[in-house]
Design a protein around this motif. Structure first.
Motif, PDB file in Angstrom:
ATOM      1  N   ARG A  29      91.539  36.202  29.535  1.00  0.00           N
ATOM      2  CA  ARG A  29      91.691  34.611  29.435  1.00  0.00           C
ATOM      3  C   ARG A  29      90.234  34.184  29.996  1.00  0.00           C
ATOM      4  O   ARG A  29      89.535  33.111  29.642  1.00  0.00           O
ATOM      5  CB  ARG A  29      92.912  34.043  30.104  1.00  0.00           C
ATOM      6  CG  ARG A  29      94.023  34.501  29.330  1.00  0.00           C
ATOM      7  CD  ARG A  29      94.710  33.197  28.901  1.00  0.00           C
ATOM      8  NE  ARG A  29      95.429  33.111  27.663  1.00  0.00           N
ATOM      9  CZ  ARG A  29      95.615  32.218  27.149  1.00  0.00           C
ATOM     10  NH1 ARG A  29      95.137  30.938  27.360  1.00  0.00           N
ATOM     11  NH2 ARG A  29      96.798  32.238  25.860  1.00  0.00           N
ATOM     12  N   GLU A  55      96.506  26.986  26.787  1.00  0.00           N
ATOM     13  CA  GLU A  55      97.091  27.119  28.334  1.00  0.00           C
ATOM     14  C   GLU A  55      98.232  28.115  28.308  1.00  0.00           C
ATOM     15  O   GLU A  55      99.238  28.077  27.357  1.00  0.00           O
ATOM     16  CB  GLU A  55      97.437  25.757  28.764  1.00  0.00           C
ATOM     17  CG  GLU A  55      96.507  24.900  28.539  1.00  0.00           C
ATOM     18  CD  GLU A  55      95.205  25.184  29.822  1.00  0.00           C
ATOM     19  OE1 GLU A  55      95.713  25.661  30.638  1.00  0.00           O
ATOM     20  OE2 GLU A  55      94.266  24.898  29.365  1.00  0.00           O
ATOM     21  N   ASP A  57     100.878  30.666  31.115  1.00  0.00           N
ATOM     22  CA  ASP A  57     101.052  31.115  32.343  1.00  0.00           C
ATOM     23  C   ASP A  57     101.625  32.468  32.419  1.00  0.00           C
ATOM     24  O   ASP A  57     102.466  33.122  32.023  1.00  0.00           O
ATOM     25  CB  ASP A  57     102.478  30.355  32.803  1.00  0.00           C
ATOM     26  CG  ASP A  57     102.762  30.158  34.333  1.00  0.00           C
ATOM     27  OD1 ASP A  57     102.354  31.382  34.946  1.00  0.00           O
ATOM     28  OD2 ASP A  57     103.124  29.466  34.872  1.00  0.00           O
TER      29      ASP A  57
END
Length: 342
Positions: A29, A55, A57
């Motif tokens: 990432r 995006e 997590d």
């Protein structure tokens, strides 16, 4: 690139795999790839509309896998198949799958076989090479046939004669499961009583074990990437040998890279690492482990086709010694793996 990082699985090395996957996913990432983590065993309830979101997590995904680890033993009793829901469908949508699996059902070529049949690209070696390297008995035979020095040893099956005298060996010896990883179930034994107990425990992991002559000396490892050896790293456990605890408990080992050995010994070990990699027909990258006695005789113990890939693992340390940071290394391993498909 859209990348699935496969981590977790159902081997004894599940927790280490999750740590590797978490580090790899974060690194990719950082290099602007849309990487996501997936557990091939537990899978996922559903596929999100945006499979590779901008995006993501990573910590949440890794924590979910760690919580599922508590369910592993019971799940394995009730399930026949390996792959969980939706994970293969996700892999089909990826540009490449980064294999962060360790141990059985991941490093042994089985997952690679499925991905090959699906036409999905992945990092690391093909199924045949992965299977050969995973089996320490086969690895030893391949090394012996190709001039790669390795300790004298035998492969035992349950029920066969296990008397060392029948094989021209004597104590001390090392006893280890044939296809285990991370030094799980590995014993150094000095007498008949310890030997009998070690065999009993090693056979509890699988039906074949390797018994090899114990070599006293310093422990080393060499990464081979795209056929070329990286700097040698020395691993000096503070206590005992490089077993599971010493591999993964912080502060258990002193790791020195480049290793403090002569240029000629470094070159020789790198040569044997490359030769072992070639003999097993490995692809993309691997890590080969060595032990060297006081006279400078070196012995290749095994090859790891999907070695640990946390930011502080051995291969990242070797890469750092030649000026390559962790995210760059993760990207490099994808680059060399894609050569299989050209």
């Amino acid at each position: 690139m859209n990348i699935v990082v496969l981590a977790g699985g159902n081997s004894t090395e599940r927790e280490v795999s999750i740590a590797s996957g978490q580090g790899i996913c974060k690194a990719l990432r950082e290099r602007n790839h849309r990487a996501v983590m997936a557990d091939p065993y537990f899978g996922m309830e559903k596929l999100e509309e945006d499979l590779f979101p901008a995006e993501y997590d990573i910590e949440e995904a890794a924590e979910k896998m760690r919580k599922e680890s508590a369910l592993l033993e019971e799940t394995m009793k009730s399930r026949r198949g390996f792959f969980g829901s939706n994970v293969l469908a996700l892999c089909e949508k990826a540009d490449i799958v980064f294999l962060a699996l360790h141990g059985s059902n991941g490093e042994d070529g089985k997952v690679q076989s499925v991905l090959d049949l699906m036409g999905v690209k992945y990092t690391g070696s093909n199924p045949l090479s992965s299977g050969m390297a995973m089996d320490k008995g086969i690895t030893k035979m391949v090394f012996e046939a190709n001039g790669v020095p390795t300790p004298k040893g035998i492969t035992l099956e349950k029920g066969a004669s296990s008397r060392l005298i029948d094989y021209g060996m004597e104590f001390p010896v090392v006893v280890k499961p044939c296809c285990g990883g991370s030094s799980v179930g590995v014993f150094i034994v000095k007498n008949e009583a310890e030997y009998a107990q070690a065999l009993l425990e090693a056979f509890s992991y699988e039906d074949k074990v390797v018994v090899e002559q114990y070599i006293t000396g310093r422990e080393f490892s060499v990464a081979v990437v795209d056929g070329k050896a990286y700097p040698v790293i020395e691993i000096a456990p503070i206590e005992g040998f490089y077993d599971y605890k010493n591999k993964y408990q912080a502060g258990s080992c002193v790791e020195t890279c480049p290793a403090e050995i002569s240029a000629s010994l470094t070159k020789e070990m790198q040569h044997y690492a490359e030769k072992g990699y070639e003999a097993l027909k490995l692809q993309a990258y691997a890590r080969l482990d060595f032990i060297m006695d006081e006279e400078g005789n070196m012995y290749c113990l095994e090859a790891n086709t999907l070695p640990g890939m946390t930011p502080t693992s051995l291969i990242p340390q070797e890469a750092k010694a030649i000026g390559m940071n962790y995210p760059q290394l993760c990207e490099k391993l994808i680059e060399v793996s894609l050569k299989k498909y050209q």
